[in-house]
Structures are given as structure tokens and as C-alpha cells.
Design an enzyme around this catalytic site. Sequence first.
Site, PDB file in Angstrom:
ATOM      1  N   ASN A  10       0.930  -1.180  -0.240  1.00 46.57           N
ATOM      2  CA  ASN A  10      -0.054  -0.013   0.120  1.00 46.57           C
ATOM      3  C   ASN A  10       0.678   1.295   0.022  1.00 46.57           C
ATOM      4  O   ASN A  10       1.767   1.409   0.840  1.00 46.57           O
ATOM      5  CB  ASN A  10      -0.825  -0.179   1.374  1.00 46.57           C
ATOM      6  CG  ASN A  10      -2.018   1.024   1.241  1.00 46.57           C
ATOM      7  OD1 ASN A  10      -1.589   2.218   0.917  1.00 46.57           O
ATOM      8  ND2 ASN A  10      -3.098   0.804   1.663  1.00 46.57           N
ATOM      9  N   HIS A  13       0.795   6.495   1.776  1.00 46.85           N
ATOM     10  CA  HIS A  13       1.569   7.156   2.680  1.00 46.85           C
ATOM     11  C   HIS A  13       2.783   7.918   1.990  1.00 46.85           C
ATOM     12  O   HIS A  13       3.219   9.087   2.413  1.00 46.85           O
ATOM     13  CB  HIS A  13       2.036   6.470   3.995  1.00 46.85           C
ATOM     14  CG  HIS A  13       0.763   6.439   4.944  1.00 46.85           C
ATOM     15  ND1 HIS A  13      -0.081   7.460   5.339  1.00 46.85           N
ATOM     16  CD2 HIS A  13       0.270   5.281   5.406  1.00 46.85           C
ATOM     17  CE1 HIS A  13      -0.881   6.630   5.880  1.00 46.85           C
ATOM     18  NE2 HIS A  13      -0.836   5.651   6.219  1.00 46.85           N
ATOM     19  N   HIS A  46      -5.976   3.547  -1.534  1.00 51.39           N
ATOM     20  CA  HIS A  46      -7.162   3.927  -1.072  1.00 51.39           C
ATOM     21  C   HIS A  46      -7.430   4.927  -1.300  1.00 51.39           C
ATOM     22  O   HIS A  46      -6.669   6.252  -1.170  1.00 51.39           O
ATOM     23  CB  HIS A  46      -6.767   3.683   0.541  1.00 51.39           C
ATOM     24  CG  HIS A  46      -8.291   3.834   1.085  1.00 51.39           C
ATOM     25  ND1 HIS A  46      -8.551   3.919   2.396  1.00 51.39           N
ATOM     26  CD2 HIS A  46      -9.551   4.265   0.873  1.00 51.39           C
ATOM     27  CE1 HIS A  46      -9.722   4.115   2.863  1.00 51.39           C
ATOM     28  NE2 HIS A  46     -10.482   4.548   1.765  1.00 51.39           N
ATOM     29  N   ARG A  48      -9.807   7.820  -0.856  1.00 55.62           N
ATOM     30  CA  ARG A  48     -10.519   8.284  -0.066  1.00 55.62           C
ATOM     31  C   ARG A  48     -11.409   9.535  -0.830  1.00 55.62           C
ATOM     32  O   ARG A  48     -11.085  10.118  -1.650  1.00 55.62           O
ATOM     33  CB  ARG A  48      -9.859   8.891   1.092  1.00 55.62           C
ATOM     34  CG  ARG A  48      -9.379   7.658   2.086  1.00 55.62           C
ATOM     35  CD  ARG A  48      -8.794   8.388   3.242  1.00 55.62           C
ATOM     36  NE  ARG A  48      -8.355   7.238   4.394  1.00 55.62           N
ATOM     37  CZ  ARG A  48      -8.925   7.025   5.402  1.00 55.62           C
ATOM     38  NH1 ARG A  48     -10.234   7.285   5.371  1.00 55.62           N
ATOM     39  NH2 ARG A  48      -8.570   5.901   6.089  1.00 55.62           N
ATOM     40  N   ARG A  52      -7.570  12.718   0.619  1.00 56.66           N
ATOM     41  CA  ARG A  52      -6.280  13.291   1.837  1.00 56.66           C
ATOM     42  C   ARG A  52      -4.809  12.797   1.242  1.00 56.66           C
ATOM     43  O   ARG A  52      -3.836  13.341   1.732  1.00 56.66           O
ATOM     44  CB  ARG A  52      -6.650  12.810   2.894  1.00 56.66           C
ATOM     45  CG  ARG A  52      -6.427  11.250   3.441  1.00 56.66           C
ATOM     46  CD  ARG A  52      -6.824  10.911   4.858  1.00 56.66           C
ATOM     47  NE  ARG A  52      -8.121  11.233   5.140  1.00 56.66           N
ATOM     48  CZ  ARG A  52      -8.619  10.737   6.282  1.00 56.66           C
ATOM     49  NH1 ARG A  52      -7.951  10.220   7.192  1.00 56.66           N
ATOM     50  NH2 ARG A  52      -9.928  11.127   6.693  1.00 56.66           N
ATOM     51  N   GLU A  76      -8.662   0.326  -2.721  1.00 56.67           N
ATOM     52  CA  GLU A  76      -9.654   0.349  -1.422  1.00 56.67           C
ATOM     53  C   GLU A  76     -10.391   1.446  -1.635  1.00 56.67           C
ATOM     54  O   GLU A  76     -10.290   2.520  -2.117  1.00 56.67           O
ATOM     55  CB  GLU A  76      -8.538   0.585  -0.305  1.00 56.67           C
ATOM     56  CG  GLU A  76      -7.922  -0.813  -0.099  1.00 56.67           C
ATOM     57  CD  GLU A  76      -7.071  -0.579   1.258  1.00 56.67           C
ATOM     58  OE1 GLU A  76      -7.014   0.280   1.836  1.00 56.67           O
ATOM     59  OE2 GLU A  76      -6.514  -1.616   1.806  1.00 56.67           O
ATOM     60  N   THR A 107      -8.168   3.448   8.716  1.00 52.09           N
ATOM     61  CA  THR A 107      -9.082   2.847   8.858  1.00 52.09           C
ATOM     62  C   THR A 107      -9.317   2.308  10.428  1.00 52.09           C
ATOM     63  O   THR A 107      -8.263   1.478  10.461  1.00 52.09           O
ATOM     64  CB  THR A 107      -9.138   1.741   8.014  1.00 52.09           C
ATOM     65  OG1 THR A 107      -9.265   2.345   6.660  1.00 52.09           O
ATOM     66  CG2 THR A 107     -10.453   0.827   7.848  1.00 52.09           C
ATOM     67  N   GLU A 157     -10.584  -9.545   3.720  1.00 52.18           N
ATOM     68  CA  GLU A 157      -9.523  -9.104   4.164  1.00 52.18           C
ATOM     69  C   GLU A 157      -9.580  -8.913   5.578  1.00 52.18           C
ATOM     70  O   GLU A 157     -10.507  -8.001   6.273  1.00 52.18           O
ATOM     71  CB  GLU A 157      -8.827  -7.854   3.713  1.00 52.18           C
ATOM     72  CG  GLU A 157      -7.485  -7.363   4.227  1.00 52.18           C
ATOM     73  CD  GLU A 157      -6.990  -6.252   3.221  1.00 52.18           C
ATOM     74  OE1 GLU A 157      -5.765  -5.594   4.197  1.00 52.18           O
ATOM     75  OE2 GLU A 157      -7.291  -6.218   2.195  1.00 52.18           O
ATOM     76  N   HIS A 196      -3.426  -4.416   8.245  1.00 52.51           N
ATOM     77  CA  HIS A 196      -3.493  -3.447   8.840  1.00 52.51           C
ATOM     78  C   HIS A 196      -2.580  -3.630  10.560  1.00 52.51           C
ATOM     79  O   HIS A 196      -2.694  -4.431  10.922  1.00 52.51           O
ATOM     80  CB  HIS A 196      -5.116  -3.150   9.641  1.00 52.51           C
ATOM     81  CG  HIS A 196      -5.154  -1.812   9.986  1.00 52.51           C
ATOM     82  ND1 HIS A 196      -5.552  -0.788   9.181  1.00 52.51           N
ATOM     83  CD2 HIS A 196      -5.193  -1.151  10.999  1.00 52.51           C
ATOM     84  CE1 HIS A 196      -5.469   0.513   9.713  1.00 52.51           C
ATOM     85  NE2 HIS A 196      -5.384   0.040  11.107  1.00 52.51           N
TER      86      HIS A 196
END
Length: 246
Positions: A10, A13, A46, A48, A52, A76, A107, A157, A196
Site C-alpha cells: 500500500n 502514505h 485507497h 478516499r 487526503r 480500496e 481505517t 481481508e 492493518h
Amino acid sequence: MSERVRLGVNIDHVATVRNARGGSHPDPVRAARVALAAGGDGITAHLREDRRHITDRDIEALSALCAEAGRPLNLEMALTEEMLAIALRHRPHAACLVPERREEVTTEGGLNVVAQADDMARAAGTLSAAGIRVSLFIDPDVEQVKASAAVGAQVIELHTGRFCHAVGDAHGVEFRRLAEAARLGHSLGLEVHAGHGLNYETAAEVLAIPEIRELNIGHFLIGEAVFIGLDAAVGRMRTVMDGITA
């Protein structure tokens, strides 16, 4: 030899850092390319509702990169009409439906598939008809696993956050919850993924559960990249996973 467990990286970030100052650096697409070369099997991002970190332009570029590399893109997304339309436009390999609240930092838990069964079933049908694998991000709860199978998901998941943060006896309790949910999901014909809060140690622990076929890891790998580089961080995770699954 056991089947190799896949690693989805992922890269959200990387976009978070970029967006802190604006501009184009660091580029999450470049990060995705490095992650794939270092041993990642696919890319997770992801998008969103508030954009963000990952943006619509990122999804376009990541879709093109993954298609060129022959690797899957796991999108995602919240269960909204806007996100469904974006998924249908880009046709990622998989769409992982996740809960989303504007005020959360990340999340915080799994979907309540039991309470949203009708909406989940409609979304799963729409995405599946477009050739997109449907994954539901859920807590390791047997009722949520059963509901995920009932609404037509192909993948679950399992949220590993509570397991990763638990200490002492609670850690063992959370591991058993994960193992039970994974066994049940597999028995119902679902492919089981997990993610996660995972790091090298907790990923190795989770991979002792034989039904898990994929880990999706982001925050830890991007954090490690600050110190050792993204290629080294992904490569070490791949080595950890291969050591467990070989």
C-alpha cells in the site's frame, strides 16, 4: 512446499508526504514501481472521499503502471456511488470495500456487512459483473465472515489491527480469532487476505495461519523506507514471508 503468499504494498502514505507540501514529490507511482521490483506482488491504494492522500490522477497512473507490469491493482474504497463509478471506469483487479469516516486518521475497524447486507450485495454484483474481484475488509468475526460470503464477495481481508496492538494473553486471543475467521472463510469458498498494522514480526505470526493467501501492508513499509529505503523494506518483508511459507 506451500503456495507463496502474496504481498500487496500500500503506497498511500507516499502520497501523504507529497500532499503535505504539494507538488509532485515523492511520487507514489515511482514508489509502486520500486515496490514491485523489490518483491511486491501487487499495489494497494485507497482513494478516499476527501482525497487526503491518493488522488484520481494517481489512480489513473497506477492503473497504467500495473497493467504494463502485469500486476494487480487493489483499489480500496468506500461504498459510495462516486467510488463505484471510479472503480467501474478504471477496472482494477480488485476493489476492497472498507469503512470510511472523514475524521479518522486511518481505517479503524472492519465493515459491518451484517447490517449493510443489501447495499453490499448490490455493490458486489455491480463490481463482479464488470470483472472486478470484490473484497470486503472485516474484523475477524464469524458472523461478518458468513455475511461476506452471502453477499457475493470473492475475498475477505481480515483486519489485523487489534491483533498487532494486543499484548500478553490478549495477543493470543486475537490470533485465535483470526485463525477461526480464516478457516471459516476458506470453508465458505472465500479467499482470505489480512492487513492493518503488520510489521515483520506480526506478519510472520499471521502467516502461521495456512488459509491466508495475501498480506496488504503499507504504513510500516513506508515508515521503514525512511531508514533503509523502500526496496530494502519490501525485500525484507518478502524474505520474511518466504521464510514462513517455503
